[in-house]
Design a protein around this motif. Structure first.
Motif, short mmCIF file in Angstrom:
data_model
loop_
_atom_site.label_atom_id
_atom_site.label_comp_id
_atom_site.label_asym_id
_atom_site.label_seq_id
_atom_site.Cartn_x
_atom_site.Cartn_y
_atom_site.Cartn_z
N MET A 97 -4.00 6.80 -3.34
CA MET A 97 -3.48 5.57 -2.76
C MET A 97 -3.39 4.50 -3.85
O MET A 97 -4.22 4.45 -4.76
N TRP A 98 -2.38 3.68 -3.74
CA TRP A 98 -2.25 2.52 -4.62
C TRP A 98 -2.08 1.28 -3.76
O TRP A 98 -1.33 1.29 -2.79
N GLU A 99 -2.79 0.21 -4.13
CA GLU A 99 -2.65 -1.05 -3.41
C GLU A 99 -2.48 -2.20 -4.39
O GLU A 99 -3.06 -2.21 -5.46
N ASP A 100 -1.69 -3.15 -3.94
CA ASP A 100 -1.39 -4.34 -4.72
C ASP A 100 -1.44 -5.54 -3.78
O ASP A 100 -0.71 -5.56 -2.78
N GLN B 128 0.72 5.62 -0.02
CA GLN B 128 -0.15 6.77 0.20
C GLN B 128 0.72 7.95 0.63
O GLN B 128 1.73 7.76 1.30
N GLN C 112 0.86 -1.18 0.00
CA GLN C 112 0.00 0.00 0.00
C GLN C 112 0.89 1.23 0.00
O GLN C 112 1.83 1.31 0.79
N ARG D 86 -5.34 -5.41 -8.05
CA ARG D 86 -4.61 -4.19 -8.34
C ARG D 86 -5.54 -3.01 -8.16
O ARG D 86 -6.40 -2.75 -8.99
N ASN D 87 -5.37 -2.30 -7.05
CA ASN D 87 -6.23 -1.15 -6.74
C ASN D 87 -7.71 -1.52 -6.81
O ASN D 87 -8.53 -0.81 -7.38
N GLY D 88 -8.04 -2.67 -6.24
CA GLY D 88 -9.43 -3.10 -6.16
C GLY D 88 -9.93 -3.89 -7.35
O GLY D 88 -11.07 -4.36 -7.34
N HIS D 89 -9.11 -4.05 -8.38
CA HIS D 89 -9.50 -4.80 -9.59
C HIS D 89 -8.91 -6.21 -9.51
O HIS D 89 -7.70 -6.38 -9.38
#
Length: 281
Positions: free
Chosen positions: A204-207, A120, A118, A220-223
């Motif tokens: 924010m970016w999440e993986d 941010q 994550q 990947r960012n909720g996908h």
């Protein structure tokens, strides 16, 4: 704060009651339940006082800031016979619910490795605010936005952490900004969790990637995409479950129309891992 609340919520009646202390609210307003959205270290006393008044409680994350307090509020809610729920909204979002179900029914096989990241611009965005004051926040980015990442990894996989080794960078802040966690789960799976609080970009970016013996899942960012063993390309699932808000689930649970989807044990698991990471660091 009260003035800002009025500015941000047009249509509030002029005579709406306001209180400078939660105990005044509990003493003077007849209620069935409370929702707690306050600085983190205040949660324990506010949850405890609300349960003492016979109220159901929906609290923002993190539920509390120590493992000891987590055990106490869980026991308190059970003794009171009241709903205690944490507002981790991802438990009620289609992508995460789908993947949890896939893992639980064995579609990924044995989970072997989990990696989650994550980033941010938290460090710069919260300077001078309560989130970087240890007495109010209880900890830094790992205890704040990072709490969501720890929760969803533990909840989706169903794994329990056996060992953690962590490194933390505070810069000049009272609290942790960047955190690097290496995990060994019970059963042998390994994992890495990276919390970057000083990302230069906004947002924010999440993986999140979960590797099983039969398939791997990539969020990947909720996908969400999915790759089975032997497949050459990722696929995107289409039969996702429906969505719901924590508020709706909380009300339905009080009215016994649904089970609590984010029980307080989830808050316990998160603070267990968070506290262990702080101790290691």
């Amino acid at each position: 704060s009260l003035d800002r609340a009025r500015e941000r919520n047009e249509g509030l009646p002029d005579d709406i009651p306001t209180f400078a202390d939660h105990k005044d609210l509990l003493a003077h307003v007849e209620m069935d339940a409370v929702q707690i959205s306050t600085p983190h270290t205040l949660h324990f006393d506010q949850i405890t006082d609300a349960l003492d008044c016979g109220l159901h409680v929906l609290t923002e994350k993190p539920m509390v800031c120590t493992v000891e307090h987590a055990h106490k509020v869980i026991a308190h809610a059970e003794d009171a016979g009241k709903v205690l729920m944490v507002a981790y909204q991802r438990h009620l979002q289609p992508v995460y619910r789908y993947l949890r179900n896939q893992i639980a029914c064995g579609e990924l096989g044995q989970i072997q490795f989990v990696t989650a990241m994550q980033d941010q611009g938290w460090y710069h965005g919260t300077k001078g605010l309560w989130r970087q004051q240890l007495a109010l926040s209880g900890g830094g980015q790992l205890n704040d936005s990072g709490s969501h990442l720890l929760d969803i990894v533990l909840w989706m996989t169903g794994l329990a952490v056996d060992e953690v080794q962590a490194y933390v960078e505070n810069f000049e802040s009272e609290v942790d900004i960047n955190s690097a966690l290496s995990l060994r789960f019970k059963g042998g799976a390994l994992g890495n969790i990276s919390i970057i609080g000083n990302a230069p970009a906004r947002g924010m970016w999440e993986d999140i990637t979960i590797y099983g013996s039969k398939a791997a899942a990539y969020i990947r960012n909720g996908h969400l995409t999915y790759k089975s063993a032997g497949a050459t390309e990722d696929s995107e699932p289409t039969n996702l479950p429906g969505a719901m808000s924590p508020d709706r689930n909380f009300i339905d649970a009080i009215l016994e129309r649904d089970e609590v989807q984010v029980p307080p044990v989830c808050g316990l698991r998160v603070i267990e891992l968070t506290e262990a990471a702080w101790e290691s660091a």
